[in-house]
Scaffold this motif. Structure first.
Motif, short mmCIF file in Angstrom:
data_model
loop_
_atom_site.label_atom_id
_atom_site.label_comp_id
_atom_site.label_asym_id
_atom_site.label_seq_id
_atom_site.Cartn_x
_atom_site.Cartn_y
_atom_site.Cartn_z
N UNK A 127 0.61 -1.29 0.22
CA UNK A 127 0.28 0.15 0.13
C UNK A 127 0.85 1.14 -0.18
N UNK A 128 2.17 1.06 0.01
CA UNK A 128 2.89 2.38 -0.17
C UNK A 128 3.52 2.75 -1.60
N UNK A 129 3.45 3.82 -1.86
CA UNK A 129 4.05 4.23 -3.21
C UNK A 129 5.48 4.80 -3.21
N UNK A 130 6.16 4.46 -4.29
CA UNK A 130 7.55 4.93 -4.31
C UNK A 130 7.75 6.42 -3.84
N UNK A 131 6.82 7.23 -4.14
CA UNK A 131 6.79 8.73 -4.05
C UNK A 131 6.80 8.89 -2.45
N UNK A 132 6.35 8.15 -1.63
CA UNK A 132 6.20 8.25 -0.17
C UNK A 132 7.51 8.03 0.76
N UNK A 133 8.35 7.13 0.02
CA UNK A 133 9.43 6.61 0.50
C UNK A 133 10.28 7.70 0.93
N UNK A 134 11.19 7.47 2.11
CA UNK A 134 12.21 8.54 2.55
C UNK A 134 13.42 7.98 1.94
N UNK A 135 14.55 8.59 2.29
CA UNK A 135 15.88 8.14 1.87
C UNK A 135 16.47 6.89 2.82
N UNK A 136 15.73 6.80 3.67
CA UNK A 136 16.11 5.87 4.93
C UNK A 136 15.65 4.31 4.15
N UNK A 137 16.73 3.53 4.48
CA UNK A 137 16.34 1.90 4.24
C UNK A 137 16.26 1.19 5.19
N UNK A 138 15.72 -0.12 5.19
CA UNK A 138 15.56 -1.14 6.06
C UNK A 138 16.59 -2.29 5.83
N UNK A 139 17.07 -2.66 6.98
CA UNK A 139 18.25 -3.66 6.71
C UNK A 139 17.83 -4.74 7.74
N UNK A 140 18.27 -6.06 7.22
CA UNK A 140 17.96 -7.23 7.89
C UNK A 140 18.53 -8.44 7.82
N UNK A 141 18.81 -9.38 8.69
CA UNK A 141 19.68 -10.53 8.47
C UNK A 141 19.20 -11.66 9.28
N UNK A 142 19.24 -12.88 8.79
CA UNK A 142 19.05 -14.24 9.63
C UNK A 142 20.38 -15.16 9.29
N UNK A 143 20.63 -15.97 10.43
CA UNK A 143 21.71 -17.05 10.22
C UNK A 143 20.83 -18.04 11.01
N UNK A 144 20.92 -19.40 10.53
CA UNK A 144 20.42 -20.34 11.00
C UNK A 144 21.39 -21.61 10.80
N UNK A 145 21.40 -22.62 11.84
CA UNK A 145 21.94 -23.92 11.86
C UNK A 145 21.28 -25.05 11.65
N UNK A 146 21.19 -25.93 10.80
CA UNK A 146 20.77 -27.28 10.59
C UNK A 146 21.82 -28.18 10.94
N UNK A 147 21.83 -28.74 12.39
CA UNK A 147 22.85 -29.84 12.54
C UNK A 147 22.68 -31.16 11.66
N UNK A 148 21.65 -31.39 10.99
CA UNK A 148 21.65 -32.71 10.30
C UNK A 148 21.61 -32.24 8.67
N UNK A 149 21.63 -30.94 8.60
CA UNK A 149 21.96 -30.44 7.35
C UNK A 149 20.58 -30.21 6.48
N UNK A 150 19.26 -30.54 7.19
CA UNK A 150 18.02 -30.19 6.49
C UNK A 150 16.88 -30.17 7.68
N UNK A 151 15.78 -29.38 7.21
CA UNK A 151 14.76 -29.50 8.31
C UNK A 151 13.53 -29.52 7.60
N UNK A 152 13.24 -30.47 6.72
CA UNK A 152 12.06 -30.71 5.85
C UNK A 152 12.09 -29.53 4.65
N UNK A 153 11.13 -29.92 3.68
CA UNK A 153 10.94 -28.92 2.57
C UNK A 153 10.49 -27.53 3.15
#
Length: 423
Positions: free
Chosen positions: A201-227
């Motif tokens: 619901x937000x138009x490009x003309x409404x954005x400020x010059x500020x950005x959003x930043x995010x990150x995630x790190x995860x460990x799968x000890x057996x190498x998988x966790x299902x589809x």
């Protein structure tokens, strides 16, 4: 002595090797596509220039919130009415066209997305280049990875939508750049820079010059966790399978208000713990409006699957500060934290699943909580079609939208009956 004809059969031409590599890449695409991952669907066509696949997701739902007539008082003593729901909707419909173009490592997704309960319709998508399994760079729509559920689990939730704790704290979906990959056999990551917490619901003309930043790190000890790392153990893991992760997001948020008579904020992503929108007029003091604010979240999660049993716990810490406002307020910063845990069990493997969830939030202005119970029935030998029943009890839920199960301020029960297809 080796027969030359046998040697000829064993040797592969460069073209045959390219085809094999392409097939491996296409198989990988079906399992690792990011936060908005289409199903396997059907292949519409393929040639030397690329491929195109069609898939879709649909959710039909009846939802009834009780009691019908409600009101509550916010932290400033204002009386607010709760507009509960009782409706039948083809709630969500998504169609994807996806494949590769010109280079087998160049992926694309074209997505037609609608939420009929909010009359929201969008054509969105992404373009990604797969340098190798350690580094994939994508431009387009994605979920800011501040909570586990924004890292590819949808639609493999226990019910058709997220539960209260996750819905309240999490960031949203926005356009941006995403880098993701598998660094070792067990270590995975995803990083993103986007336009805002949510671009709905937000138009490009409404954005400020500020950005959003995010990150995630995860460990799968057996190498998988299902589809897709989905919730519930439909796969009936014979060995204990676990996942441990940490996620964070930071953004300088704006009201995104249009200059109209009501000057209502289009930014609806951030609510206070008593259900009031941070950017609405008078949210923290009478007549005072928050124009901009810093949003920061840190979350940690752990989950386990074993022989049809599933358990998942998430803890969230959220900070709101750096207010730009047109008057004084009692608070210059707000801290909320809480947890959500959910569990499920396949009482009849790949046929009947029961589940439950619990949320508690220690909020600046309220301590809302929720308890959930429900079950899934899978009519065919697939996780991608199910019938779902969910019943919850909430105490003054802090969020409200037409996307999920919640209306801000509600205290009472919600019954939801649904079916969804992921093709």
């Amino acid at each position: 002595m080796t027969d030359p004809l046998d040697m000829q059969e064993q040797e592969e031409s460069p073209e045959q090797q390219d085809v094999k590599e392409l097939r491996k890449h296409e198989d990988r695409q079906l399992e690792t596509w990011g936060a908005i991952d289409p199903g396997k669907g059907v292949l519409l066509g393929k040639n030397e220039a690329g491929s195109i696949n069609l898939s879709f997701y649909m959710l039909a739902r009846y939802m009834n919130q009780q009691p019908p007539s409600q009101s509550y008082h916010d932290h400033l003593g204002n009386k607010r009415n709760v507009d509960t729901r009782n409706d039948i909707e083809l709630h969500r419909a998504i169609m994807w066209l996806r494949g590769w173009a010109y280079d087998p490592k160049l992926d694309y997704v074209l997505q037609f997305w609608t939420v009929n309960t909010s009359k929201t319709i969008n054509i969105i998508g992404s373009i990604a280049y797969n340098f190798d399994k350690k580094f994939v760079l994508q431009a387009g729509i994605d979920g800011l990875p501040g909570a586990r559920s924004l890292n590819g689990q949808h639609p493999y939730f226990l019910s058709g939508d997220r539960f209260m704790g996750d819905e309240f704290f999490k960031p949203g979906f926005t356009m941006g750049l995403t880098a993701r990959g598998q660094l070792t056999d067990i270590l995975f990551y995803r990083l993103m820079v986007g336009n805002a917490l949510s671009e709905v619901g937000i138009k490009a003309s409404q954005f400020t010059r500020n950005m959003a930043y995010g990150g995630s790190v995860w460990v799968l000890p057996t190498g998988e966790f299902g589809p897709r790392g989905g919730y519930g153990d439909y796969e009936m893991h014979e060995k204990i399978t676990t996942r441990f992760g940490v996620s964070a997001t930071q953004s300088r948020e704006d009201r995104f208000a249009q200059p109209d008579i009501n000057d209502n904020p289009n930014n609806t992503q951030i609510n206070l713990s008593d259900g009031v929108n941070l950017f609405s007029e008078g949210s923290l003091a009478p007549g005072v409006t928050i124009q901009r604010a810093n949003y920061s979240i840190l979350s940690a999660d752990a989950a386990v699957k074993y022989r049809g049993f599933f358990f998942d716990v998430n803890y969230y810490w959220r900070w709101l500060d750096g207010f730009k406002k047109n008057g004084p307020t009692p608070q210059d910063n707000i801290f909320d934290h809480g947890f959500m845990m959910q569990t499920a069990y396949q009482i009849v493997p790949r046929k009947w699943e029961i589940y439950s969830a619990y949320t508690y939030i220690w909020g600046e202005f309220n301590n809302p909580w929720e308890v959930v119970g429900g079950f899934n029935y899978y009519p065919r030998n697939t996780r991608n079609w199910r019938l779902n029943v969910m019943v919850n009890h909430v105490e003054q839920t802090p969020l409200g939208s037409f996307f999920g199960f919640y209306t801000a301020g509600q205290t009472g029960e919600t019954v939801a009956l649904s079916t969804d297809i992921f093709f």
